[in-house]
Design an enzyme around this catalytic site. Structure first.
Site: not given
Ligand code: BES
Ligand code: ZN
Ligand code: MN
Length: 482
Positions: A251, A256, A263, A274, A333, A335, A337
Site C-alpha cells: 500500500k 492519507d 480525518k 501511509d 478513508d 482507501e 483496500r
Molecule cells: N491509513 C489508515 C489506517 C491507519 C490508521 C494507519 C492509523 C495507521 C495509523 C486507513 O486508510 C484508514 O483510514 N482506515 C480506516 C478504515 C475505516 C474508515 C473503515 C480506519 O482504520 O479508521
Molecule cells: Zn490509509
Molecule cells: Mn484512510
C-alpha cells in the site's frame, strides 16, 4: 553504509571513541558478559557496574570514561536483560540501543560471540540504531561513522548480510519519514527507479491514463482527488533456476487525509507514513535481489495520494476493480483496500505460488494488537509461514482469523461489496474485503498500521518515526520459501 562495519584483529585494543560492553541482569545483580579484555581488566570493570547504577536490564545504557590503559576513550555498558550472547534478539536490541543513543563516532564491539547469526543480529541492531533522519534540520545530526567488529569469519559474514538488510530497511524508513510535499506518487516512482538501478530488477510503470485503460478502478478512484496522480509500479526479479514465485504488494498512499470522509486534524501528520507497505516491499525486493535469494519475485507498488480535491470520489460512488468486482464507497478513508484490490487482482493474473501484501490498512490493527505486533491474516498456510519467519528474525507478529460471518459486514446494497463495514473487528473486516481479490492463491496479509511508525518513545533500535519493520521478515520468508 558499505564501510560502516570495519573488521579489526582486536576491537577492544583498537583506538576508538567507545568500547561497548554487555551486561546481563543476574539473580545476584549485574553480570559483565565476556569480552576479549584480560581477566583483571574485566573484573575491575565489573566492579564498577553497581557504582554506575547498571542493573543490566533491557534498553539500559551507561557511558563512562575508560581507564587510561585502554585504547578506547569511553566505555558504553548496555543491558541485555536476563539473556546472554545465545539470544540473537537481545543482542540485536542492545546493539541498537547503543548506536541509537551514542554520541561516539567510532564504536567497538568485541563480544564473545561465535555464531554468525548472532553477529548478524548485532550488526542489524547497530545499523538500525545508527539511523538518523535529519534531512530538514539546519544542523545535521552527529553520526556514527564506523562500528569495529572482530575479524572472524562469523563476524564478517554476519555483518555482510546485515549491511544489505539494514540499508534496505533504512531506505524504507527514509521514504516513511519523508513528508508528502517531497514524496508524491511520482516522486516514489523516481526513487524506486533510482534504487533498482544496477540491480537485476526490471521496472514497469503505469501512469493515470494507463491505469484507466487497464481498468484499475481502485487506484483511479482514490488517486483522482489529488492533483498529483496515482501510479502502479511493477518490479520483477527473476533469478536463473528460481523454484518459486512470490508476488509482493504494498500500500503506497503517500498521504492519507481520508478524502471527502476527512480525518480529524489531530495526528493527521502521521498519515505521511501511509505508504509504508510500498516502501517495505520495495526494500524487501531490493534486499532479496542483493542477497541473491533464489526465488522469482514480482512486486507491485500501489501509489496514490488520498485528498479531497474537486475530482475526489464520494461516499456512494461505485467503482470497478481490475478483476471486475464492483465496490460501493461508503467511506473514502477506507482507501487502502481499494488500491490494494487492483494490485492483488493483477498479482493473481501472473499466477504466483504465493501472494504477500503489506499495508498500513486499519486503525483497528492498533486497537487489536498495539504498536509493535503485526497482524497476519490470509489463507492457504501463508500467514503461518510468515509468522515463523517473523519469529526467526525477532519481529513480533500474530496470526488472526478472517471469520466467515464478517462477510456480512462488507455487504453493499448497491454493489458486489462495500469498502467499509462498521467498527467491530475492523482489521479482519478489511482483510475479508481483500479476500475478494486474491482468488484461491496462498495469501498472507500483513497489517502494519501500528508497527510501521513509532509515534511514542524511542526503544531498542527504533527511533521516532519509520521503523523499517517486516523488511527482514519478508526477506527471511522469501529465502526459505519451499
Ligand atoms: N491509513 C489508515 C489506517 C491507519 C490508521 C494507519 C492509523 C495507521 C495509523 C486507513 O486508510 C484508514 O483510514 N482506515 C480506516 C478504515 C475505516 C474508515 C473503515 C480506519 O482504520 O479508521
Ligand atoms: Zn490509509
Ligand atoms: Mn484512510
Amino acid at each position: 553504509m558499505s564501510d560502516f562495519f570495519q573488521h579489526v584483529n582486536k576491537p577492544a585494543e583498537t583506538d576508538c571513541d567507545s568500547l561497548v560492553l554487555a551486561v546481563a541482569q543476574g539473580e545476584d545483580g549485574p553480570h559483565l558478559l565476556p569480552c576479549s579484555l584480560s581477566t583483571e581488566m574485566s573484573q575491575e570493570l565489573a566492579s564498577l557496574l553497581p557504582l554506575l547504577g547498571m542493573s543490566g536490564k533491557v534498553d539500559e545504557v551507561c557511558v563512562s570514561t575508560a581507564p587510561s590503559r585502554l585504547a578506547t576513550r569511553t566505555l558504553t555498558f548496555v543491558g541485555l536483560g536476563k539473556h546472554n550472547f545465545g539470544d540473537a534478539q537481545a543482542v540485536r536490541r542492545a546493539a541498537g540501543c547503543v548506536t541509537r543513543t551514542s554520541k561516539a563516532k567510532t564504536l567497538a564491539f568485541d563480544w564473545a560471540i561465535t555464531d554468525e547469526g548472532v553477529w548478524q543480529a548485532l550488526a542489524e541492531g547497530a545499523g538500525f540504531g545508527a539511523y538518523r533522519y535529519d534531512r530538514y534540520f539546519s544542523k545535521k545530526a552527529d553520526r556514527i561513522e564506523s562500528v569495529l567488529l572482530p575479524d572472524s569469519e562469523a563476524a564478517r559474514k554476519g555483518a555482510k548480510t546485515a549491511e544489505v538488510l539494514v540499508s534496505a530497511a533504512n531506505l524504507t524508513r527514509d521514504l516513511v519519514n519523508t513528508p508528502a510535499n517531497d514524496l508524491c506518487p511520482a516522486d516514489f516512482v523516481e526513487i524506486a527507479k533510482r534504487e533498482c538501478e544496477g540491480l537485476p530488477i526490471e521496472i514497469e510503470v503505469w501512469d493515470f491514463a494507463r491505469l484507466q485503460k487497464e481498468k484499475c478502478g481502485g487506484l483511479v478512484g482514490v488517486g483522482q482527488g489529488s492533483s498529483r496522480p496515482p501510479y502502479l509500479v511493477k518490479l520483477s526479479y527473476q533469478p536463473q533456476g528460481a523454484k518459486r514465485h512470490a508476488a509482493l504488494i504494498g500500500k503506497g498512499i503517500t498521504f492519507d487525509s481520508g478524502g471527502i470522509s476527512l480525518k480529524p486534524a489531530a495526528n493527521m501528520e502521521a498519515m505521511k507514513s501511509d505508504m509504508t507497505g510500498a516502501a517495505t516491499v520495495l526494500g524487501a525486493t531490493i534486499a532479496a535481489a542483493r542477497l541473491e535469494v533464489p526465488q522469482q519475485i514480482t512486486t507491485y507498488l500501489a501509489l496514490a495520494e488520498n485528498l479531497p480535491g474537486g475530482k475526489a470520489q464520494r461516499p456512494s460512488d461505485v467503482i470497478t476493480i481490475r478483476n471486475g468486482k464492483t465496490v460501493e464507497i461508503l467511506n473514502t478513508d477506507a482507501e487502502g483496500r481499494l488500491v490494494m484490490a487492483d494490485a492483488l487482482s493483477l498479482a493473481c493474473e501472473i499466477k504466483p505460488d504465493v501472494i504477500l501484501d503489506v499495508a498500513t490498512l486499519t486503525g483497528a490493527q492498533i486497537v487489536a494488537l498495539g504498536n509493535r505486533t503485526t497482524g497476519l491474516m490470509g489463507q492457504g498456510g501463508a500467514p503461518e509461514e510468515v509468522f515463523k519467519a517473523a519469529e526467526r528474525v525477532g519481529e513480533p507478529a500474530w496470526v488472526m482469523p478472517i471469520p466467515e460471518e464478517l462477510k456480512e459486514a462488507n455487504a453493499s446494497k448497491f454493489a458486489d461489496v462495500a469498502n467499509s463495514g462498521g467498527r467491530n473487528a475492523g482489521m479482519m473486516v478489511a482483510a475479508d474485503f481483500l479476500s475478494n481479490f486474491v482468488d484461491d492463491f496462498p495469501w498472507a496479509h500483513l497489517d502494519i498500521a501500528g508497527p510501521s511508525y513509532n509515534s511514542g518513545k524511542p526503544w531498542g533500535f527504533s527511533a521516532y518515526g519509520g521503523t523499517g519493520v517486516m523488511v527482514r521478515t519478508l526477506v527471511d520468508y522469501l529465502a526459505n520459501l519451499k
